[in-house]
Design an enzyme around this catalytic site. Structure first.
Site, PDB file in Angstrom:
ATOM      1  N   ALA A  48       1.294   6.413  -3.702  1.00 43.27           N
ATOM      2  CA  ALA A  48       1.438   5.625  -4.923  1.00 43.27           C
ATOM      3  C   ALA A  48       0.091   5.426  -5.613  1.00 43.27           C
ATOM      4  O   ALA A  48      -0.923   5.154  -4.972  1.00 43.27           O
ATOM      5  CB  ALA A  48       2.048   4.267  -4.600  1.00 43.27           C
ATOM      6  N   ASN A  71       6.013  -1.830   7.324  1.00 46.12           N
ATOM      7  CA  ASN A  71       4.678  -1.688   6.764  1.00 46.12           C
ATOM      8  C   ASN A  71       4.530  -2.578   5.541  1.00 46.12           C
ATOM      9  O   ASN A  71       5.488  -2.815   4.802  1.00 46.12           O
ATOM     10  CB  ASN A  71       4.388  -0.220   6.408  1.00 46.12           C
ATOM     11  CG  ASN A  71       4.812   0.140   5.003  1.00 46.12           C
ATOM     12  OD1 ASN A  71       4.074  -0.082   4.039  1.00 46.12           O
ATOM     13  ND2 ASN A  71       6.027   0.670   4.862  1.00 46.12           N
ATOM     14  N   CYS A 134       8.106  -3.020  -7.343  1.00 40.28           N
ATOM     15  CA  CYS A 134       6.849  -3.758  -7.420  1.00 40.28           C
ATOM     16  C   CYS A 134       7.108  -5.134  -8.029  1.00 40.28           C
ATOM     17  O   CYS A 134       8.007  -5.289  -8.863  1.00 40.28           O
ATOM     18  CB  CYS A 134       5.836  -3.018  -8.288  1.00 40.28           C
ATOM     19  SG  CYS A 134       5.374  -1.384  -7.696  1.00 40.28           S
ATOM     20  N   THR A 272       9.019   8.243   7.561  1.00 40.85           N
ATOM     21  CA  THR A 272       8.499   7.765   8.837  1.00 40.85           C
ATOM     22  C   THR A 272       8.427   8.859   9.900  1.00 40.85           C
ATOM     23  O   THR A 272       7.562   8.816  10.787  1.00 40.85           O
ATOM     24  CB  THR A 272       9.369   6.594   9.335  1.00 40.85           C
ATOM     25  OG1 THR A 272       9.360   5.558   8.338  1.00 40.85           O
ATOM     26  CG2 THR A 272       8.857   6.014  10.641  1.00 40.85           C
TER      27      THR A 272
END
Length: 313
Positions: A48, A71, A134, A272
């Protein structure tokens, strides 16, 4: 094995195979390039990128969970100008044929537009993944995710699409009551397609301190444990929209990749699994033809088309 048997064509993305390392789980490819040729991949979703550099959240910010991990990295990245000056040229030099999907993050519509406009002009960026999971600051509520409110999602996507020179795929959060409504708003705003799902939200506690293990308190949950949730939500969106979906969420094998295609995905993000096995992506690519033979699948493009026709009746 022939490349065209695994090939998938999506707007902005000419994929030799459908396997794409997911953003946040592959950095900018430099670490994994030490293990294998990244040209073997269909594409990569780079880390990102925001308008300015971000250090991220305090540590510890990763914790194991049963069949997965948490995370709370906090969008750590060097900022869009550094990514354009350093990271993307490195990829272009070493892997000139590899399509790049740039993950764009932001905390306001203005930031989404700034980053999208800049990064979409880079030659080896062929698509944008817009991260709308976000916190929102345009409306003064940093606890509310942009992707949780259809109106906010529409405005953010509209701002990015208006200035982007490449197709915009929007990453949907599962932390909503009705993901189809958000998907409809995103589609109305001009998105090319979806990537889904982003992480769930969870936490873990230390028995010794009785406090959260992660300094941030909560984190994004990923890994095989969320795979059934991803399948359900992908299917739900695929039933309501004809836009292409890059599916992700717990995929760690060729079997789970095909299962996600049955749910409605056209291509597959691997997240992952890269942490547990750095060769996860090439192994899945290598295993796909044998699995396709087992189930009578001639080529993935036809398989995806047939699955989607069944979904939409």
């Amino acid at each position: 094995m022939t490349e065209n048997r695994l090939a998938i064509q999506l707007p902005g993305l000419d994929l030799k195979n459908p396997i794409i390392p997911a953003s946040g789980c592959f950095g900018f490819g430099q670490e994994y390039a030490k293990y294998y040729d990244l040209e073997r991949l269909g594409s990569i979703m780079i880390k990102a990128t925001t308008a300015i550099a971000r250090f991220g959240n305090p540590t510890p910010r990763v914790a194991e969970t049963p069949s997965g991990m948490l995370n709370a990295i906090g969008l750590q990245n060097p900022g869009v100008d550094a990514v354009i000056a350093d990271k993307l040229p490195w990829l272009a030099t070493h892997f000139p044929e590899l399509p790049i999907i740039a993950n764009v993050a932001g905390f306001s519509n203005e930031e989404y537009a700034i980053v999208s406009e800049k990064i979409s002009r880079v030659k080896n960026v062929t698509a944008i993944e817009l991260n709308i999971s976000c916190p929102n600051v345009d409306h003064g509520n940093q606890g509310l995710l942009i992707g949780q409110v259809p109106e906010l999602a529409y405005a953010a996507v509209k701002a990015a699409v208006a200035v982007s020179e490449v197709p915009v795929y929007v990453k949907l959060t599962p932390s909503v009551s009705d993901i189809a409504t958000v998907a409809k708003a995103v589609e109305d705003a001009g998105a090319t397609g979806f990537t889904m799902i982003n992480t769930l939200v969870g936490t873990r506690y230390s028995l010794q301190t009785r406090q959260p293990i992660i300094a941030n308190g909560t984190g994004g949950m990923s890994g095989p444990a969320i795979f059934p949730v991803a399948l359900k939500l992908i299917r739900q969106v695929a039933q309501q929209s004809s836009l292409p979906i890059i599916g992700m969420g717990g995929v760690d094998s060729a079997e789970s990749a095909l299962e996600m295609m049955i749910a409605g995905a056209s291509a597959i993000g691997i997240g992952t699994a890269n942490f547990t096995d750095p060769f996860a992506c090439p192994k899945i690519i290598d295993n796909l033809p044998t699995l396709m033979d087992k189930y009578g699948i001639t080529d993935l493009a036809s398989f995806v088309k047939n699955c989607q026709e069944e979904i939409r009746g």
